[in-house]
Design a protein around this motif. Structure first.
Motif, mmCIF file in Angstrom:
data_model
loop_
_atom_site.group_PDB
_atom_site.id
_atom_site.type_symbol
_atom_site.label_atom_id
_atom_site.label_comp_id
_atom_site.label_asym_id
_atom_site.label_seq_id
_atom_site.Cartn_x
_atom_site.Cartn_y
_atom_site.Cartn_z
ATOM 1 N N SER A 67 0.840 -1.194 0.000
ATOM 2 C CA SER A 67 0.000 0.000 0.000
ATOM 3 C C SER A 67 0.874 1.243 0.000
ATOM 4 O O SER A 67 2.025 1.209 0.426
ATOM 5 C CB SER A 67 -0.913 0.006 1.234
ATOM 6 O OG SER A 67 -1.814 -1.080 1.195
ATOM 7 N N LYS A 78 -12.875 0.773 -7.526
ATOM 8 C CA LYS A 78 -11.824 0.301 -6.614
ATOM 9 C C LYS A 78 -12.252 -1.058 -6.069
ATOM 10 O O LYS A 78 -13.348 -1.200 -5.531
ATOM 11 C CB LYS A 78 -11.637 1.297 -5.469
ATOM 12 C CG LYS A 78 -10.671 0.844 -4.363
ATOM 13 C CD LYS A 78 -9.225 0.961 -4.796
ATOM 14 C CE LYS A 78 -8.257 0.469 -3.720
ATOM 15 N NZ LYS A 78 -8.241 1.313 -2.516
ATOM 16 N N ASP A 134 -11.330 -3.870 -3.316
ATOM 17 C CA ASP A 134 -10.572 -4.092 -2.087
ATOM 18 C C ASP A 134 -10.762 -5.528 -1.607
ATOM 19 O O ASP A 134 -11.862 -6.085 -1.703
ATOM 20 C CB ASP A 134 -11.021 -3.117 -0.996
ATOM 21 C CG ASP A 134 -10.481 -1.711 -1.221
ATOM 22 O OD1 ASP A 134 -9.267 -1.591 -1.436
ATOM 23 O OD2 ASP A 134 -11.257 -0.747 -1.185
ATOM 24 N N ALA A 155 -16.400 0.690 4.076
ATOM 25 C CA ALA A 155 -15.357 1.295 4.903
ATOM 26 C C ALA A 155 -15.918 2.006 6.131
ATOM 27 O O ALA A 155 -15.170 2.632 6.873
ATOM 28 C CB ALA A 155 -14.550 2.292 4.063
ATOM 29 N N HIS A 179 -6.871 2.965 8.093
ATOM 30 C CA HIS A 179 -7.216 3.081 6.684
ATOM 31 C C HIS A 179 -7.365 4.517 6.196
ATOM 32 O O HIS A 179 -7.654 4.746 5.022
ATOM 33 C CB HIS A 179 -8.533 2.337 6.402
ATOM 34 C CG HIS A 179 -8.423 0.846 6.512
ATOM 35 N ND1 HIS A 179 -7.995 0.056 5.470
ATOM 36 C CD2 HIS A 179 -8.670 0.013 7.543
ATOM 37 C CE1 HIS A 179 -7.996 -1.215 5.856
ATOM 38 N NE2 HIS A 179 -8.405 -1.261 7.113
ATOM 39 N N ASP A 212 -13.624 3.692 0.355
ATOM 40 C CA ASP A 212 -12.191 3.941 0.476
ATOM 41 C C ASP A 212 -11.855 5.356 0.021
ATOM 42 O O ASP A 212 -12.479 5.899 -0.901
ATOM 43 C CB ASP A 212 -11.451 2.910 -0.381
ATOM 44 C CG ASP A 212 -9.951 2.962 -0.202
ATOM 45 O OD1 ASP A 212 -9.437 2.236 0.652
ATOM 46 O OD2 ASP A 212 -9.301 3.735 -0.929
ATOM 47 N N ASN A 247 -17.107 0.951 -5.248
ATOM 48 C CA ASN A 247 -16.123 0.387 -4.319
ATOM 49 C C ASN A 247 -16.549 -1.050 -4.022
ATOM 50 O O ASN A 247 -17.491 -1.291 -3.277
ATOM 51 C CB ASN A 247 -16.059 1.212 -3.037
ATOM 52 C CG ASN A 247 -14.881 0.867 -2.150
ATOM 53 O OD1 ASN A 247 -14.770 1.351 -1.039
ATOM 54 N ND2 ASN A 247 -13.965 0.023 -2.617
ATOM 55 N N THR A 268 -15.893 -4.791 -2.527
ATOM 56 C CA THR A 268 -15.116 -5.500 -1.518
ATOM 57 C C THR A 268 -15.447 -6.988 -1.556
ATOM 58 O O THR A 268 -16.497 -7.399 -2.070
ATOM 59 C CB THR A 268 -15.415 -4.975 -0.100
ATOM 60 O OG1 THR A 268 -16.751 -5.365 0.282
ATOM 61 C CG2 THR A 268 -15.278 -3.467 -0.026
#
Length: 543
Positions: A12, A38, A40, A47, A55, A68, A87, A89
């Motif tokens: 990261s 994105k 993840d 998030a 984070h 994120d 986003n 996940t």
């Protein structure tokens, strides 16, 4: 639809988000409609419950999605509006597949990672890539996908970010080898380094990673992240994408990138400085306030000032710190008192709250320009308090943490024309900003505040929730319930933040007297906008 996959191993902080945003920016400057996703790997649904220390900030979208912070970069660079489904996940994917299984959608089949989870990922991406993100509601032509480590369809055009450190090629070689182990071969290798790559290093990476030299792109340190799109464009990235993906790119001069260059050049030439004390709980990790810092930078650049942010841990301002660590206590107060303006962003929990109140009280009494969220004793900190100035919202579910706050874009109605913030917004009747909170000002105590010189100039549509408070006889004292930083853009600074910087620089009275227009000497970043940025014009630009 064309897909560009940006990966970067499991490390990261090497700049994948900025690279993905920059790629999208240079393609949008060519006349294409671009979106971003994105992916993840964590099991969390979103998030929303992340620790800011682990984070960074939780970025909030129009639809209330808690995502994120990289999606904030996408929105700021591309000037687009994303949704929570941008986003993706692991938690979201597994939840959707399990829900399908419970409904019987798989008709009794054994549900497995391959093909059901992998198919769900690809279906999600391809479906979301078609959702319009621009004001013209046109379907995107290109989707930039940032992913750490995920097995996706090999038809994606891929870029891989590697770090060369002291211009050693081994880390990049190893990273590309791992990528190929996943079945993906990079089309471009983005090399993060402190200085421009030597030709010998570039050729070595080309040889050992089995790509042409033109496919090795140097992304060295620059004075501003807004120079990264220019850096990529100068190395022929647009031309490569045009050939590789057969993109319908316009050949006319790219005005959007010309404005970015002018913005970056002006940023490097700034001489006058304006300091803002950021008083918060998470100051040890700057990413915890990523959007706040960007909003300050946008506004500082708009008034041609160099920004200095003084981070002040709110706990260091409290009397208990004086007893425990007097040096830290006095250093914190020295930072606060020497700043031109004070910003107190939101936060959760009781730690450091008294320090925030002390900072706000000092700004009020010393007439120091201030922007923040109004703090007082709250049922969040003391459920049995006798002075519940801030109370729990009726619809809040205290037994559930994720997704239970008042989230997303909400309308705020201005109740008076005699409001500084209303003038900064362009003298409009209402604004729509993004929210993220569980608590609100107790409406039963509003009269008590107004008797002391405070005015609740903005309320929600029902007139039940207090959204904006201002203080009479003060250069700039504004408290808001929403998060204006989430909609700030490099060329469209957030009005509350612009007001803070103008007041801190001593320019706010003149700005308001001139009809909310900056003088040529302290003009906006783009001279052609100086004649149009009237009170009505700034609203048109923001829309």
């Amino acid at each position: 639809m064309k897909y560009i996959l940006v990966t970067g191993g499991v490390i990261s902080g090497i700049g994948k988000g900025i690279i993905a945003s920059s790629v999208g920016t240079i393609l949008k400057s060519c006349g294409l409609h671009v979106t971003a996703i994105k992916i993840d790997p964590y099991i969390n649904i979103d998030a929303g419950t992340f620790s800011p220390y682990e984070h960074g900030e939780v970025f909030v979208l129009d639809d209330g999605g808690e995502v994120d912070l990289d999606l904030g970069n996408y929105e700021r660079f591309l000037d687009i509006r994303l949704t929570k489904d941008n986003n993706l996940t692991t938690g979201k994917i597994y939840q959707s597949v399990i829900n399908k299984e419970r409904r019987g959608d798989y008709l009794g089949k054994t549900v497995q990672v391959v093909p059901h989870i992998t198919d769900a990922i690809q279906d999600w991406v391809m479906r979301q890539a078609k959702v319009p993100v621009d004001d013209d509601d046109v379907e995107p032509q290109v989707c930039v996908i940032e992913v750490r480590q995920e097995l996706l369809d090999a038809s994606f055009d891929s870029m891989h970010s590697g770090t060369t450190g002291e211009q050693k090629t081994k880390p990049t070689q190893n990273s590309v080898r791992e990528l190929r182990g996943l079945g993906l071969s990079p089309d471009l290798i983005m090399c993060r380094c402190s200085t421009p790559l030597d030709n010998s290093v570039k050729e070595k990476i080309s040889m050992f990673c089995h790509v042409e030299p033109e496919q090795v792109i140097c992304v060295h340190d620059v004075s501003s992240i807004y120079r990264v799109p220019l850096l990529l464009e100068n190395q022929g990235v647009v031309g490569y994408f045009c050939r590789r993906l057969n993109l319908p790119i316009e050949t006319k001069p790219r005005k959007m990138l010309a404005k970015w260059k002018e913005m970056s050049d002006r940023s490097d030439r700034l001489l006058e400085q304006c300091s803002i004390a950021l008083v918060g709980k998470y100051t040890k990790f700057s990413d915890s306030y990523a959007s706040v810092i960007k909003a300050l930078e946008h506004s500082a650049l708009a008034i041609s000032h160099k920004l200095e942010v003084k981070y002040v841990d709110s706990a260091d301002l409290e009397a208990s710190r004086l007893q425990e660590e007097p040096v830290r206590y006095h250093e914190a107060w020295q930072k606060l008192c020497s700043a031109n303006g004070i910003l107190v962003p939101g936060g959760f929990g009781v730690r450091g709250t008294e320090g925030k109140i002390q900072a706000i009280s000092w700004a009020r009494k010393q007439k120091k320009p201030f922007l923040g969220r109004t703090y007082a004793n709250s049922t969040e900190f003391d459920p049995e308090t006798e002075h519940p100035v801030v109370i729990d919202m009726p619809e809040h579910n205290p037994g559930q943490m994720g997704g239970t706050m008042r989230l997303g874009k909400r309308r705020t109605i201005f109740k008076t024309k005699n409001s500084i913030l209303r003038k900064l917004y362009g003298d409009v009747d209402h604004v729509e900003e993004r929210h993220r909170h569980r608590f609100e000002v107790n409406p039963e105590l509003t009269q008590h505040f107004e008797e002391k010189g405070f005015r609740f100039v903005g309320q929600d549509v029902e007139g039940e929730r207090m959204e904006v408070i201002e203080l009479d006889d003060h250069p700039y004292f504004v408290g808001v319930q929403y998060h204006p930083e989430f909609t700030s853009r490099p060329i469209k600074p957030s009005p509350p933040y612009l007001g803070l910087l103008l007041a801190a620089a001593g320019r706010l009275p003149g700005y308001l007297q001139k009809g909310c227009r900056l003088s040529p000497r302290y003009g906006l970043m783009f001279p052609e906008l100086e004649t149009t940025l009237t009170c009505s014009g700034i609203n048109q630009l923001m829309v």
